[in-house]
Design a protein around this motif. Structure first.
Motif, mmCIF file in Angstrom:
data_model
loop_
_atom_site.group_PDB
_atom_site.id
_atom_site.type_symbol
_atom_site.label_atom_id
_atom_site.label_comp_id
_atom_site.label_asym_id
_atom_site.label_seq_id
_atom_site.Cartn_x
_atom_site.Cartn_y
_atom_site.Cartn_z
ATOM 1 N N SER A 1 -7.241 -8.242 12.050
ATOM 2 C CA SER A 1 -8.183 -7.796 11.025
ATOM 3 C C SER A 1 -7.651 -8.077 9.637
ATOM 4 N N ASN A 2 -6.354 -7.948 9.490
ATOM 5 C CA ASN A 2 -5.737 -8.158 8.192
ATOM 6 C C ASN A 2 -5.738 -9.625 7.801
ATOM 7 N N GLN B 1 -12.312 -12.097 5.037
ATOM 8 C CA GLN B 1 -13.714 -12.405 4.813
ATOM 9 C C GLN B 1 -14.645 -11.475 5.590
ATOM 10 N N ASP B 2 -14.080 -10.813 6.654
ATOM 11 C CA ASP B 2 -14.889 -9.880 7.429
ATOM 12 C C ASP B 2 -15.048 -8.534 6.722
ATOM 13 N N ALA B 3 -14.154 -8.229 5.779
ATOM 14 C CA ALA B 3 -14.163 -6.938 5.090
ATOM 15 C C ALA B 3 -15.191 -6.944 3.966
ATOM 16 N N PRO B 4 -15.771 -5.803 3.659
ATOM 17 C CA PRO B 4 -16.726 -5.719 2.549
ATOM 18 C C PRO B 4 -16.021 -5.921 1.214
ATOM 19 N N TYR B 5 -16.818 -6.264 0.197
ATOM 20 C CA TYR B 5 -16.244 -6.481 -1.131
ATOM 21 C C TYR B 5 -15.729 -5.151 -1.681
ATOM 22 N N ALA C 1 -8.854 0.677 0.775
ATOM 23 C CA ALA C 1 -7.520 0.362 1.294
ATOM 24 C C ALA C 1 -7.532 0.281 2.822
ATOM 25 N N VAL C 2 -8.233 1.217 3.466
ATOM 26 C CA VAL C 2 -8.318 1.207 4.928
ATOM 27 C C VAL C 2 -9.066 -0.026 5.416
ATOM 28 N N SER C 3 -10.115 -0.412 4.666
ATOM 29 C CA SER C 3 -10.897 -1.584 5.078
ATOM 30 C C SER C 3 -10.060 -2.851 5.052
ATOM 31 N N SER C 4 -9.083 -2.902 4.147
ATOM 32 C CA SER C 4 -8.208 -4.084 4.105
ATOM 33 C C SER C 4 -7.256 -4.104 5.292
#
Length: 645
Positions: A9-10, A14-18, A633-636
């Motif tokens: 995931s890290n 590009q999968d993470a929201p802006y 931060a969690v989303s990243s």
């Protein structure tokens, strides 16, 4: 979710929201930064705002009104306001005259000095003070404190003249202390004495004052000079067989009962506020007449005997400006001035809040200090705001500080014409008046509330209380200040920290102890620091975070949970950070590198982010590791989990 999925995931941002990045504030030059800090520290109320864009003549008038507020509110003064102030002034005068005579004895001074202190200081305060409700004069706690500290230096009986000089010297420097605090806008220093410590100190002082009155209440001639309860009770019972006077006891008990009933009537029905206000004066008149016609003084009833007639004599040449007693006067004056200031400001803020007007604390300090400096030169001892008289002043309908002027005029007339009539006033009645006055200082409800809210505050309250009751007033005050500072140091050096978890179906992260339903993010430890990070606590914060990591490692071994790969530090409550704090973060970062854990920061404030960039720490961990929110931060770290939320 396992470590591999976290890492994957890290690798695919590009999968993470802006996400928004933390803004870096514009650079300020050193002078601008210092100016802004100094303004916020010493001029938070912006006292010069009324002077902005005003012509020079207007600025001069505004300057005079700032120093003498009476010039401002006096322009709109009316007969309707005067009627309220006249009634209030006469009412508090009837209360203050007998109280002043008794309080002077607490300070080991002749009765007239209590009356002097309700003549000149109220006039000065009426011109310079900003409170409409405070009634100025001697108060029980300050009188006892001053008397105790002074008699430790000079015997008030054998060396009465030197004792008075030291009292005037202490009053002068009490005033200088108050003016200095107000002029340099250092009023925040009095806030270091916590509310809990003040409640304990006042309650202990009330009991000590009441115990001291047993001498006059029981007619004891030989009495201890110590204020501790053990010494006082030992002195009382030692004189039980030969030192008590039954006539004195009858007078004391009778009129104390009358005063307590009057106080109860006034408390139950606010319309009868005047009953407890005139109770002391009625008691003095009736008891004095009774002693005069029965000549009870010849049966051993101790009386006032003599009060000097006339207004305040000058005492400028009696103040010690050199010699051995100068430093003693300074030390006693600073202590008495600070206690008097604390009491007056607390009273002023209370009534200002009830009437919804602003009280300028620094202006109050200058006014109180000036009146004590002038008072010291006119045979007065330390005066301040009296809660009992201020409450009566408020309930009697005072509109402005003119009520203090009315009271001072009544005291002036008393000094000029009435003082000889107090010759046969029994000491027992003065003791009864003081006991009835100080009972209200014992605040059981406040102590119980402190116990319910904060146990450490309750320790401070009880420490001050027992220090005053069992040892002395100054020791109780020292304990109160020490425990207040200890609490500040404890909160600064051991700030609260918390582990955060995700509230289900939200992007909100909260303390898992407060919200048991909040779930930890697998492979991520989220920690919130609830304090600025300074040299005094930086090492503790670093070690606390590392201990949590060790605890998480133990859980991984026991339950097979996902190994911690990311540490997110929520920095919203961190208002500031110094070089020691940044050094601690650098050490934490190096420790995490050895454990193969990435450090991520969430929402550092303006001051903090500026210092992180200036120190190079932001570049050290990578600016892409600093996020606006914990959710970002969690989303990243774990975009899949955030998407599911």
């Amino acid at each position: 979710m396992d470590i591999q999925s976290l890492s994957t995931s890290n690798r695919h941002p590009q999968d993470a929201p802006y996400v928004h990045k933390v803004g870096l504030p514009p650079k300020q030059n050193l002078f601008s930064e210092f100016k802004a800090t100094a303004k916020e520290t010493f001029f938070a109320d912006d006292p010069l705002r009324p002077f902005k864009d005003q012509p020079r003549s207007k600025k001069f008038i505004l300057g005079l009104q700032t120093i003498f507020p009476i010039l401002e509110w006096g322009r709109s003064y009316s007969f309707a306001k005067f009627r309220g102030d006249l009634i209030a002034g006469l009412t508090i005068a009837s209360l203050c005259i007998p109280q002043d005579i008794g309080y002077a004895r607490l300070a080991n001074l002749a009765p007239q000095y209590g009356l002097y202190s309700s003549f000149v200081p109220p006039l000065i305060y009426a011109c310079m003070g900003s409170s409409r409700d405070i009634a100025i004069g001697p108060v029980a706690v300050v009188s006892l404190l001053l008397g105790t500290l002074l008699q430790n230096e000079i015997d008030p009986v054998r060396n009465a003249a030197e004792y008075r000089r030291l009292a005037f010297t202490a009053t002068f420097f009490a005033g200088i202390t108050q003016v200095t605090l107000g002029f340099f806008r250092l009023g925040f220093l009095i806030d270091f004495l916590s509310h809990a410590a003040i409640v304990g100190f006042m309650s202990g002082a009330a009991i000590t004052i009441a115990l001291q009155q047993l001498k006059g209440f029981l007619g004891i001639k030989k009495f201890t000079k110590k204020t501790g309860i053990v010494s006082v009770m030992h002195s009382v019972f030692d004189s039980a067989h030969h030192g008590w006077n039954w006539q004195t006891i009858v007078i004391g008990v009778s009129f104390l009962s009358f005063l307590l009933v009057a106080k109860y009537i006034g408390k139950k029905n606010k319309k009868f506020f005047w009953v407890p206000a005139i109770g002391p004066l009625i008691s003095v008149i009736v008891s004095t007449f009774f002693v005069f016609i029965t000549r009870a003084d010849k049966e051993g009833v101790q009386i006032v005997r003599h009060i000097d007639k006339g207004i305040n004599p000058s005492s400028v040449n009696q103040i010690y400006f050199n010699g051995d007693f100068l430093l003693k006067g300074v030390r006693i004056g600073i202590v008495a001035g600070m206690v008097a200031l604390t009491e007056a400001i607390a009273i002023g803020r209370t009534f200002a809040g009830m009437k919804d007007y602003q009280l300028d604390g620094n202006k109050e300090m200058v006014a109180l200090g000036t009146m004590n400096v002038v008072g010291s030169m006119t045979s007065c001892y330390v005066a301040t705001g009296s809660f009992s008289r201020s409450a009566v002043n408020y309930m009697a309908g005072c509109r402005t500080a003119v009520s203090n002027i009315v009271m001072a005029i009544v005291v002036f007339l008393t000094l000029e014409f009435i003082t000889p009539l107090f010759k046969y006033t029994p000491n027992a009645i003065l003791a009864a008046i003081i006991i009835s006055a100080v009972i209200s200082l014992i605040d059981f409800d406040a102590a119980y509330l402190i116990w319910k809210i904060d146990k450490f505050d309750f320790v401070a309250c009880m420490g001050a209380f027992f220090g005053v009751v069992f040892v002395s007033v100054e020791i109780g005050l020292l304990i109160a200040v020490s425990i207040s500072f200890a609490k500040i140091l404890l909160q600064v050096t051991r700030p609260r920290t918390a582990i955060l978890g995700n509230l289900p179906r939200t992007n909100v992260y909260r303390n898992i102890l407060q919200y048991p339903g909040a779930a930890k993010v697998p492979g991520v430890l989220i920690v919130r620091v609830d304090s600025a990070i300074y040299f005094s606590n930086s090492n503790y914060i670093k070690e606390r975070i590392l201990r949590w990591l060790i605890d998480e490692d133990d859980l991984v071994k026991e339950s097979g949970q996902t190994k911690i790969q990311f540490l997110i530090v929520e920095m919203s409550p961190v208002t500031d950070i110094d070089t020691s704090g940044i050094h601690a973060l650098e050490e934490l970062y190096r420790s995490l590198q050895k454990r193969e854990i990435q450090l991520i920061l969430a929402n550092p404030g303006t001051v903090v982010i500026d210092k992180l960039h200036a120190s190079g720490f932001a570049q050290l961990i990578g600016e892409d590791k600093i996020f606006l929110t914990v959710a970002d931060a969690v989303s990243s770290c774990c975009p899949k989990l955030v998407g599911e939320a």
